[in-house]
Design an enzyme around this catalytic site. Structure first.
Site, PDB file in Angstrom:
ATOM      1  N   ASP A 184      -6.989   4.307  -4.435  1.00 45.24           N
ATOM      2  CA  ASP A 184      -7.496   4.216  -3.137  1.00 45.24           C
ATOM      3  C   ASP A 184      -8.525   5.543  -2.769  1.00 45.24           C
ATOM      4  O   ASP A 184      -8.366   6.236  -4.001  1.00 45.24           O
ATOM      5  CB  ASP A 184      -6.660   3.657  -2.130  1.00 45.24           C
ATOM      6  CG  ASP A 184      -7.521   3.215  -0.754  1.00 45.24           C
ATOM      7  OD1 ASP A 184      -7.804   1.987  -0.810  1.00 45.24           O
ATOM      8  OD2 ASP A 184      -7.446   3.862   0.192  1.00 45.24           O
ATOM      9  N   LYS A 222       0.779  -1.255   0.089  1.00 44.60           N
ATOM     10  CA  LYS A 222       0.074  -0.088   0.095  1.00 44.60           C
ATOM     11  C   LYS A 222       1.050   1.390  -0.064  1.00 44.60           C
ATOM     12  O   LYS A 222       1.977   1.250   0.369  1.00 44.60           O
ATOM     13  CB  LYS A 222      -0.978   0.174   1.260  1.00 44.60           C
ATOM     14  CG  LYS A 222      -2.225   0.873   1.100  1.00 44.60           C
ATOM     15  CD  LYS A 222      -3.311  -0.041   0.626  1.00 44.60           C
ATOM     16  CE  LYS A 222      -4.513   0.933   0.268  1.00 44.60           C
ATOM     17  NZ  LYS A 222      -5.708  -0.162  -0.203  1.00 44.60           N
TER      18      LYS A 222
HETATM   19  P1  NDP Z   1     -13.040   7.740  -2.675  1.00 41.71           P
HETATM   20  O1  NDP Z   1     -11.889   8.785  -2.473  1.00 41.71           O
HETATM   21  O2  NDP Z   1     -13.383   7.628  -4.108  1.00 41.71           O
HETATM   22  O3  NDP Z   1     -14.127   7.970  -1.687  1.00 41.71           O
HETATM   23  C1  NDP Z   1     -13.969   8.073  -0.293  1.00 41.71           C
HETATM   24  C2  NDP Z   1     -15.223   8.521   0.284  1.00 41.71           C
HETATM   25  O4  NDP Z   1     -15.089   8.400   1.633  1.00 41.71           O
HETATM   26  C3  NDP Z   1     -15.557  10.061   0.177  1.00 41.71           C
HETATM   27  O5  NDP Z   1     -17.033  10.113   0.159  1.00 41.71           O
HETATM   28  C4  NDP Z   1     -14.910  10.719   1.347  1.00 41.71           C
HETATM   29  O6  NDP Z   1     -15.570  11.808   1.533  1.00 41.71           O
HETATM   30  C5  NDP Z   1     -15.097   9.806   2.552  1.00 41.71           C
HETATM   31  N1  NDP Z   1     -14.220   9.905   3.243  1.00 41.71           N
HETATM   32  C6  NDP Z   1     -12.961   9.640   3.067  1.00 41.71           C
HETATM   33  N2  NDP Z   1     -12.172   9.903   4.313  1.00 41.71           N
HETATM   34  C7  NDP Z   1     -13.201  10.234   5.276  1.00 41.71           C
HETATM   35  C8  NDP Z   1     -13.013  10.478   6.466  1.00 41.71           C
HETATM   36  N3  NDP Z   1     -11.646  10.624   7.039  1.00 41.71           N
HETATM   37  N4  NDP Z   1     -14.142  10.580   7.288  1.00 41.71           N
HETATM   38  C9  NDP Z   1     -15.300  10.590   6.772  1.00 41.71           C
HETATM   39  N5  NDP Z   1     -15.515  10.286   5.558  1.00 41.71           N
HETATM   40  C10 NDP Z   1     -14.337   9.975   4.618  1.00 41.71           C
HETATM   41  O7  NDP Z   1     -12.424   6.548  -2.136  1.00 41.71           O
HETATM   42  P2  NDP Z   1     -12.833   4.911  -2.406  1.00 41.71           P
HETATM   43  O8  NDP Z   1     -14.305   4.933  -2.368  1.00 41.71           O
HETATM   44  O9  NDP Z   1     -12.016   4.213  -3.250  1.00 41.71           O
HETATM   45  O10 NDP Z   1     -12.370   4.374  -0.932  1.00 41.71           O
HETATM   46  C11 NDP Z   1     -13.237   4.243  -0.014  1.00 41.71           C
HETATM   47  C12 NDP Z   1     -13.011   2.986   1.075  1.00 41.71           C
HETATM   48  O11 NDP Z   1     -12.797   1.680   0.378  1.00 41.71           O
HETATM   49  C13 NDP Z   1     -11.501   3.143   1.761  1.00 41.71           C
HETATM   50  O12 NDP Z   1     -11.580   2.779   3.138  1.00 41.71           O
HETATM   51  C14 NDP Z   1     -10.718   2.289   0.766  1.00 41.71           C
HETATM   52  O13 NDP Z   1      -9.659   2.045   1.363  1.00 41.71           O
HETATM   53  C15 NDP Z   1     -11.642   1.193   0.530  1.00 41.71           C
HETATM   54  N6  NDP Z   1     -11.087   0.220  -0.685  1.00 41.71           N
HETATM   55  C16 NDP Z   1     -11.094   0.862  -1.757  1.00 41.71           C
HETATM   56  C17 NDP Z   1     -10.977   0.300  -2.997  1.00 41.71           C
HETATM   57  C18 NDP Z   1     -10.903   0.564  -4.505  1.00 41.71           C
HETATM   58  O14 NDP Z   1     -10.766  -0.001  -5.116  1.00 41.71           O
HETATM   59  N7  NDP Z   1     -11.098   1.938  -4.524  1.00 41.71           N
HETATM   60  C19 NDP Z   1     -10.742  -1.410  -2.920  1.00 41.71           C
HETATM   61  C20 NDP Z   1     -11.151  -1.824  -1.461  1.00 41.71           C
HETATM   62  C21 NDP Z   1     -11.211  -0.915  -0.312  1.00 41.71           C
HETATM   63  P3  NDP Z   1     -14.835  13.427   1.322  1.00 41.71           P
HETATM   64  O15 NDP Z   1     -14.927  13.427  -0.113  1.00 41.71           O
HETATM   65  O16 NDP Z   1     -15.579  14.406   2.138  1.00 41.71           O
HETATM   66  O17 NDP Z   1     -13.468  13.095   1.827  1.00 41.71           O
HETATM   67  O1  2IT Z   2      -7.861  -1.556  -0.598  1.00 39.96           O
HETATM   68  C1  2IT Z   2      -7.998  -2.033  -1.919  1.00 39.96           C
HETATM   69  O2  2IT Z   2      -7.843  -3.477  -1.986  1.00 39.96           O
HETATM   70  C2  2IT Z   2      -7.478  -1.432  -2.799  1.00 39.96           C
HETATM   71  N1  2IT Z   2      -7.660  -0.059  -2.843  1.00 39.96           N
HETATM   72  C3  2IT Z   2      -7.333  -1.905  -4.202  1.00 39.96           C
HETATM   73  C4  2IT Z   2      -6.107  -2.387  -4.688  1.00 39.96           C
HETATM   74  C5  2IT Z   2      -5.870  -2.738  -5.967  1.00 39.96           C
HETATM   75  O3  2IT Z   2      -4.531  -3.031  -6.246  1.00 39.96           O
HETATM   76  O4  2IT Z   2      -6.777  -2.884  -7.040  1.00 39.96           O
END
Ligand code: NDP
Ligand code: 2IT
Length: 450
Positions: free
Chosen positions: A168, A128
Site C-alpha cells: 500500500d 490491513k
Molecule cells: P505509493 O506509496 O506508491 O504512492 C502514494 C502517492 O500518494 C505518492 O505520490 C504520495 O506522495 C501521495 N501521498 C501519500 N500520502 C499523501 C498525503 N497525505 N497527501 C498527499 N499526497 C499523499 O502508494 P499507492 O500508489 O500504492 O497508493 C495510493 C492510494 O491507493 C492509497 O490510498 C492506497 O491505499 C490506494 N490503493 C493502493 C493499492 C495498491 O495496490 N498499491 C490498491 C488499492 C488502493 P509523497 O511521495 O509525497 O508521499
Molecule cells: O487497498 C488495497 O486494496 C491494497 N492496498 C491492495 C491489497 C492487496 O492485498 O493486494
C-alpha cells in the site's frame, strides 16, 4: 443519514466507543447508510447482532518495531495488523508505511477491504496493517532492517491460510521482498501465497504492479460505456498522486485515448497541457525516488504548484484521485464541478470526504467509489495466490484479461445492486450493498463464531 433504528443505534454506540477514530467512523457510516434497505429486508440480522459484529475487527495486533539506522542510532516505530473479517477467506489487504499511520486509519482501511474483497468474487477476507515508519529519505539498508524487524513480530500472526499482506502507500516491491525473505527465514517455509506483490522471480504475478491503476480505468471505461454511452477518448484526465496506483492509472487512461494533464505528490502538483510524460515520471518515482517538482526542469511547458490540494482546480472531464484518504473535500469537489468534471472514480482508498460525495451526487457526477473502482489491485493479488497454489504462472495477457472481466463484473454488480436498493446509478450504495450481502450471508451461515 442513518434512518433505520437498529443501524442508528449500532452507529451511535460505535461513535461513543471510538470517538478518537474519525476515519474509521467515516467509513462505517457510509456503509451503514447504504445498506439500510438490506437490513430492513433481513430482520434476522438484528437478532444475530450481525452489524455489531461486522463493525468490530476480529483482532488487532499492535507491536513495537525497533531498528537501527546507518549511523548506529536506534529508532522505535509502532507496527499494526488489523484482522477485520475472515468470513469469506483469509484476511487479505495491504501494509502501509507512512508517518500518518494510526489505528483509526488502519481500521478504516481494513473495514473497506472487507467489502472490496467481497466484490472481487474471490475468496478473501479483509485486513490491513502497517507502521508509522517513514521510508522517505531512508537508505535501502535502513528500509531492509526496518522490514526485517517488522516481520520478526508479524510473522507469527500471518500465513497463506491465515492472513496474506501486500503493499500500500510506502510499501512496494522492495519492501515486500525484504519482508517475504524474512518470513521465509523465520518459518523455514516457502509459502508463496502468504504475501502478494512479490517480485517476478519468486512467485509474483505479471500485471500485479499495473493492476490497481489499470483496473481503475477498466471500471471507469465500463461505467462510461454503460451509463453514458461514452469513453476515455478525447477526455482530459486529472490524476493525483504519482505512486503505484497513479502511474498505472495514467498509463491506461492514455492508452484508452485520454490525455492525463496532472500528477502530484504530497508537496504539490504538475500540470502539463501536452499530457504527462509517463516514462519520465516512472524513472523519477520508481527508480530515483525523486519529487514531482523536478518534472518542470525538463518539461518547459509544464507548471508546478506547491500545493497538492489545488490540483482539483484544474479544468478536466475525468478526475482519478490516486493519492490518499480525504484528499477531496467539499471545496475541492465544487472546484471539480466548476472546471467541467463529470466523472470521479477513486484509485485511492476513501479519497473523498462525505461532503465531497454529496457534491458529486447533487451535480450528477458519475461517481465510482474506491471499494469498487480500485479493487483491481487486490483482485490481482487473489490471482497471484491462485498461481502460487497451482505452482504455475500465467502470461500478462491472461492476468490482464481476467482483471478486465473482474472489473466489468464489479461495475455490473454495483449497478445492479443500486437498482435493487432503489438508488439506480448510485454506485456507492450499490457497491456497499453487493459487497455486504456476501459477507453477511457467510457470517449468518457460520453462526455466532466471531
Ligand atoms: P505509493 O506509496 O506508491 O504512492 C502514494 C502517492 O500518494 C505518492 O505520490 C504520495 O506522495 C501521495 N501521498 C501519500 N500520502 C499523501 C498525503 N497525505 N497527501 C498527499 N499526497 C499523499 O502508494 P499507492 O500508489 O500504492 O497508493 C495510493 C492510494 O491507493 C492509497 O490510498 C492506497 O491505499 C490506494 N490503493 C493502493 C493499492 C495498491 O495496490 N498499491 C490498491 C488499492 C488502493 P509523497 O511521495 O509525497 O508521499
Ligand atoms: O487497498 C488495497 O486494496 C491494497 N492496498 C491492495 C491489497 C492487496 O492485498 O493486494
Amino acid at each position: 443519514m442513518i434512518k433505520n433504528a437498529y443501524l442508528n443505534r449500532v452507529y451511535e454506540e460505535l461513535a461513543l466507543r471510538n470517538a478518537h477514530e474519525p476515519e474509521y467512523l467515516q467509513a462505517v457510516k457510509e456503509v451503514l447508510e447504504s445498506i439500510q434497505p438490506l437490513v430492513e429486508k433481513h430482520p434476522e440480522y438484528e437478532k444475530a447482532d450481525l452489524i455489531e459484529r461486522l463493525v468490530e475487527p476480529e483482532r488487532i495486533i499492535t507491536f513495537r518495531v525497533p531498528w537501527v539506522d546507518d549511523s548506529g542510532n536506534v529508532h522505535v516505530n509502532r507496527g499494526y495488523r488489523v484482522q477485520f473479517n475472515s468470513a469469506i477467506g483469509p484476511y487479505k489487504g495491504g501494509l502501509r508505511f507512512h508517518p500518518s499511520v494510526n489505528q483509526s486509519i488502519l481500521k478504516f482501511l481494513g473495514f473497506e477491504q472487507v467489502f472490496k474483497n467481497s466484490l472481487t468474487t474471490l475468496p478473501m477476507g479483509g485486513g490491513k496493517g502497517g507502521s508509522d515508519f517513514d521510508p522517505k529519505g531512508k537508505s535501502d539498508m535502513e528500509v531492509m532492517r526496518f522490514c526485517q524487524s517488522f516481520m520478526t513480530e508479524l510473522y507469527r500472526h500471518i500465513g497463506q491460510f491465515v492472513d496474506c499482506p501486500a503493499g500500500d502507500i510506502g510499501v512496494g516491491a522492495r519492501e515486500v521482498g525484504y519482508m517475504f525473505g524474512q518470513y521465509r527465514r523465520l518459518t523455514n517455509s516457502y509459502q508463496g501465497g502468504m504475501m502478494t506483490g512479490k517480485g517476478l522471480t519468486y512467485g509474483g504475478s505479471l500485471a500485479r504492479k499495473q493492476a490497481t491503476g489499470y483496473g481503475l480505468c477498466y471500471f471507469t471505461a465500463e461505467a462510461l460505456k454503460c451509463m453514458r454511452n461514452d469513453s476515455f477518448a478525447g477526455k482530459k484526465v486529472v490524476i493525483s498522486g504519482s505512486g503505484n496506483v497513479a502511474i498505472y492509472a495514467a498509463e491506461k487512461a492514455a492508452q484508452l485515448g485520454g490525455t492525463v494533464i496532472t500528477m502530484s505528490d504530497s508537496a504539490g502538483y504538475v500540470y502539463d497541457p501536452n499530457g504527462i510524460d509517463l516514462d519520465y515520471v516512472k524513472d523519477l518515482k520508481e527508480v530515483r525516488r525523486g519529487r514531482i517538482s523536478e518534472y518542470t526542469t525538463s518539461h518547459p511547458d509544464a507548471t508546478y504548484v506547491a500545493d497538492c490540494r489545488k490540483v482539483w482546480e484544474t479544468p478536466c472531464d475525468i478526475a482519478l484521485p490516486c493519492a490518499t484518504q480525504n484528499e477531496i473535500d467539499a471545496e475541492s469537489a465544487k472546484a471539480l464541478v466548476k472546471g467541467g468534471c463529470t466523472v470521479v472514480c477513486e484509485g485511492a482508498n476513501m479519497p473523498s470526504t462525505a461532503e465531497a460525495i454529496s457534491v458529486y451526487l447533487e451535480n450528477g457526477i458519475l461517481y465510482g467509489p474506491a471499494k469498487a473502482s480500485n479493487a483491481g489491485g487486490v483482485a490481482t493479488s487473489g490471482l497471484e495466490m491462485s498461481q502460487n497454489s497451482e505452482r504455475l504462472s500465467w502470461t500478462f495477457e491472461e492476468v490482464d484479461s481476467k482483471l478486465q472481466e473482474i472489473m466489468k463484473g464489479i461495475f455490473h454488480a454495483s449497478y445492479d445492486a443500486s437498482v435493487e436498493a432503489g438508488s439506480t446509478g448510485n454506485l456507492m450504495v450499490g457497491a456497499n450493498c453487493a459487497g455486504f450481502l456476501k459477507v453477511a450471508t457467510a457470517m449468518m451461515e457460520q453462526g455466532i463464531c466471531y
